[in-house]
Design a protein around this motif. Sequence first.
Motif, PDB file in Angstrom:
ATOM      1  N   GLN A  75      -1.383   7.928 -10.910  1.00 59.55           N
ATOM      2  CA  GLN A  75      -2.373   8.975 -10.660  1.00 59.55           C
ATOM      3  C   GLN A  75      -1.713  10.103  -9.901  1.00 59.55           C
ATOM      4  OE1 GLN A  75      -5.586   7.984  -7.969  1.00 59.55           O
ATOM      5  NE2 GLN A  75      -7.043   9.208  -9.162  1.00 59.55           N
ATOM      6  N   ASP A  76      -1.772  11.285 -10.458  1.00 58.89           N
ATOM      7  CA  ASP A  76      -1.171  12.466  -9.845  1.00 58.89           C
ATOM      8  C   ASP A  76      -2.209  13.568  -9.750  1.00 58.89           C
ATOM      9  OD1 ASP A  76       1.239  11.284 -11.896  1.00 58.89           O
ATOM     10  OD2 ASP A  76       1.762  11.634  -9.800  1.00 58.89           O
ATOM     11  N   MET A 128       0.896   7.774  -6.962  1.00 63.16           N
ATOM     12  CA  MET A 128       0.034   6.641  -6.646  1.00 63.16           C
ATOM     13  C   MET A 128       0.004   5.755  -7.885  1.00 63.16           C
ATOM     14  SD  MET A 128      -2.159   4.946  -4.771  1.00 63.16           S
ATOM     15  CE  MET A 128      -3.201   5.816  -3.593  1.00 63.16           C
ATOM     16  N   TYR A 129       0.286   4.465  -7.690  1.00 61.04           N
ATOM     17  CA  TYR A 129       0.269   3.499  -8.798  1.00 61.04           C
ATOM     18  C   TYR A 129      -0.908   2.546  -8.609  1.00 61.04           C
ATOM     19  CZ  TYR A 129       4.768   5.308 -10.136  1.00 61.04           C
ATOM     20  OH  TYR A 129       5.772   6.137 -10.553  1.00 61.04           O
ATOM     21  N   LEU A 130      -1.698   2.426  -9.674  1.00 57.93           N
ATOM     22  CA  LEU A 130      -2.889   1.588  -9.625  1.00 57.93           C
ATOM     23  C   LEU A 130      -2.816   0.532 -10.708  1.00 57.93           C
ATOM     24  CD1 LEU A 130      -5.056   4.645  -9.059  1.00 57.93           C
ATOM     25  CD2 LEU A 130      -5.458   2.608  -7.706  1.00 57.93           C
ATOM     26  N   CYS A 131      -3.112  -0.686 -10.316  1.00 56.40           N
ATOM     27  CA  CYS A 131      -3.199  -1.802 -11.246  1.00 56.40           C
ATOM     28  C   CYS A 131      -4.674  -2.078 -11.518  1.00 56.40           C
ATOM     29  CB  CYS A 131      -2.528  -3.020 -10.620  1.00 56.40           C
ATOM     30  SG  CYS A 131      -2.683  -4.531 -11.571  1.00 56.40           S
ATOM     31  N   ALA A 132      -4.986  -2.556 -12.713  1.00 57.93           N
ATOM     32  CA  ALA A 132      -6.357  -2.931 -13.037  1.00 57.93           C
ATOM     33  C   ALA A 132      -6.340  -4.138 -13.956  1.00 57.93           C
ATOM     34  CB  ALA A 132      -7.099  -1.768 -13.695  1.00 57.93           C
ATOM     35  N   ARG A 136       0.836  -1.206   0.000  1.00 56.60           N
ATOM     36  CA  ARG A 136       0.000   0.000   0.000  1.00 56.60           C
ATOM     37  C   ARG A 136       0.868   1.252   0.000  1.00 56.60           C
ATOM     38  NH1 ARG A 136      -5.325   0.013   1.201  1.00 56.60           N
ATOM     39  NH2 ARG A 136      -5.128   2.043   0.219  1.00 56.60           N
ATOM     40  N   TYR A 137       1.978   1.174   0.737  1.00 54.25           N
ATOM     41  CA  TYR A 137       2.894   2.307   0.830  1.00 54.25           C
ATOM     42  C   TYR A 137       4.317   1.794   0.651  1.00 54.25           C
ATOM     43  CZ  TYR A 137      -1.128   4.568   2.982  1.00 54.25           C
ATOM     44  OH  TYR A 137      -2.376   5.067   3.218  1.00 54.25           O
ATOM     45  N   LEU A 138       5.114   2.592  -0.071  1.00 52.17           N
ATOM     46  CA  LEU A 138       6.484   2.196  -0.338  1.00 52.17           C
ATOM     47  C   LEU A 138       7.346   3.446  -0.365  1.00 52.17           C
ATOM     48  CD1 LEU A 138       7.638  -0.622  -0.950  1.00 52.17           C
ATOM     49  CD2 LEU A 138       7.262  -0.173  -3.371  1.00 52.17           C
ATOM     50  N   VAL A 139       8.493   3.390   0.294  1.00 52.27           N
ATOM     51  CA  VAL A 139       9.439   4.507   0.255  1.00 52.27           C
ATOM     52  C   VAL A 139      10.760   3.959  -0.264  1.00 52.27           C
ATOM     53  CG1 VAL A 139      10.642   6.297   1.558  1.00 52.27           C
ATOM     54  CG2 VAL A 139       8.308   5.653   2.189  1.00 52.27           C
ATOM     55  N   LYS A 140      11.249   4.550  -1.318  1.00 51.11           N
ATOM     56  CA  LYS A 140      12.503   4.092  -1.943  1.00 51.11           C
ATOM     57  C   LYS A 140      13.426   5.284  -2.152  1.00 51.11           C
ATOM     58  CE  LYS A 140      11.443  -0.245  -2.432  1.00 51.11           C
ATOM     59  NZ  LYS A 140      12.240  -1.324  -1.780  1.00 51.11           N
ATOM     60  N   ARG A 141      14.708   4.969  -2.332  1.00 56.21           N
ATOM     61  CA  ARG A 141      15.696   6.017  -2.589  1.00 56.21           C
ATOM     62  C   ARG A 141      15.933   6.169  -4.081  1.00 56.21           C
ATOM     63  NH1 ARG A 141      17.956   8.027   1.810  1.00 56.21           N
ATOM     64  NH2 ARG A 141      18.009   6.791   3.726  1.00 56.21           N
ATOM     65  N   GLY A 146      -4.107   0.246  -4.903  1.00 52.72           N
ATOM     66  CA  GLY A 146      -3.122   1.289  -5.136  1.00 52.72           C
ATOM     67  C   GLY A 146      -1.890   1.139  -4.259  1.00 52.72           C
ATOM     68  N   THR A 147      -0.763   1.593  -4.786  1.00 50.55           N
ATOM     69  CA  THR A 147       0.493   1.681  -4.033  1.00 50.55           C
ATOM     70  C   THR A 147       0.958   3.121  -4.077  1.00 50.55           C
ATOM     71  OG1 THR A 147       1.196  -0.585  -4.543  1.00 50.55           O
ATOM     72  CG2 THR A 147       2.913   0.988  -3.925  1.00 50.55           C
ATOM     73  N   ARG A 148       1.093   3.715  -2.907  1.00 52.21           N
ATOM     74  CA  ARG A 148       1.615   5.083  -2.866  1.00 52.21           C
ATOM     75  C   ARG A 148       3.124   5.006  -2.713  1.00 52.21           C
ATOM     76  NH1 ARG A 148      -0.642   9.758  -2.986  1.00 52.21           N
ATOM     77  NH2 ARG A 148      -2.736   9.035  -2.498  1.00 52.21           N
ATOM     78  N   LEU A 149       3.821   5.351  -3.779  1.00 48.28           N
ATOM     79  CA  LEU A 149       5.289   5.271  -3.821  1.00 48.28           C
ATOM     80  C   LEU A 149       5.880   6.652  -3.610  1.00 48.28           C
ATOM     81  CD1 LEU A 149       7.979   3.778  -4.478  1.00 48.28           C
ATOM     82  CD2 LEU A 149       7.577   4.389  -6.865  1.00 48.28           C
ATOM     83  N   THR A 150       6.812   6.728  -2.678  1.00 55.60           N
ATOM     84  CA  THR A 150       7.581   7.944  -2.458  1.00 55.60           C
ATOM     85  C   THR A 150       9.035   7.648  -2.745  1.00 55.60           C
ATOM     86  OG1 THR A 150       6.046   8.675  -0.735  1.00 55.60           O
ATOM     87  CG2 THR A 150       8.207   9.736  -0.799  1.00 55.60           C
ATOM     88  N   VAL A 151       9.639   8.446  -3.621  1.00 54.66           N
ATOM     89  CA  VAL A 151      11.059   8.293  -3.936  1.00 54.66           C
ATOM     90  C   VAL A 151      11.790   9.501  -3.363  1.00 54.66           C
ATOM     91  CG1 VAL A 151      12.783   7.967  -5.746  1.00 54.66           C
ATOM     92  CG2 VAL A 151      10.460   7.068  -6.055  1.00 54.66           C
ATOM     93  N   THR A 152      12.750   9.230  -2.481  1.00 53.77           N
ATOM     94  CA  THR A 152      13.457  10.337  -1.812  1.00 53.77           C
ATOM     95  C   THR A 152      14.900  10.468  -2.307  1.00 53.77           C
ATOM     96  OG1 THR A 152      14.171   8.898  -0.009  1.00 53.77           O
ATOM     97  CG2 THR A 152      12.067  10.024   0.263  1.00 53.77           C
TER      98      THR A 152
END
Lengths: 115, 108
Positions: free
Chosen positions: A37-38, A88-92, A9-14, A109-115
């Motif tokens: 989705q933005d 936000m990434y959504l698969c269908a 559901r949530y992902l934080v990556k570098r 949905g997966t909310r991905l944050t890239v820092t």
Amino acid sequence: DVKVTQSSRYLVKRTGEKVFLECVQDMDHENMFWYRQDPGLGLRLIYFSYDVKMKEKGDIPEGYSVSREKKERFSLILESASTNQTSMYLCASSYGVGTGFYEQYFGPGTRLTVT
Amino acid sequence: KNEVEQSPQNLTAQEGEFITINCSYSVGISALHWLQQHPGGGIVSLFMLSSGKKKHGRLIATINIQEKHSSLHITASHPRDSAVYICAVSPRQGNLIFGKGTKLSVKP
């Protein structure tokens, strides 16, 4: 009920990391899709697949690749994550020969944050 | 110009009010979809229609193919109806084209 699940559901990556987002559907659907989705932009199609090992580019494929080795599973890969891929990434998934006509069933949905 | 336009972008209503969300499109289509997205992200398909009118509970969707226009109505609105409502069209060829969504907030 059709079920579409996404691996996180949530992902934080570098920045620079390779990121895998996985999607699984349990209804034997032919078609699978990855969207992002933005705010202010709505849903945009990244890639879709209409059969195992088949893939087609959507509207914004740059920086992404996909894999569909089994009918039920469709993976989205960010080869080298960048901050502009925070989203936000959504698969269908859907039935059918054509990709536009049939009702699509979405994952959570997966909310991905890239820092 | 966007191929699918929704109005309004944002809508605030009091509980019990009748709500209408509009969708206009500029391409030839084989079907139109109304989707609902609650906070947290998941999207649910409400309706898929190619002509006339469909009803499900308090929700009614209509489409006028000649005018390239669809409306989603919610009768006796409730705070749990608060969500983003998205219109999408199935063009005769190609993938779904999405509107940007209408954010609905229903106050108790």
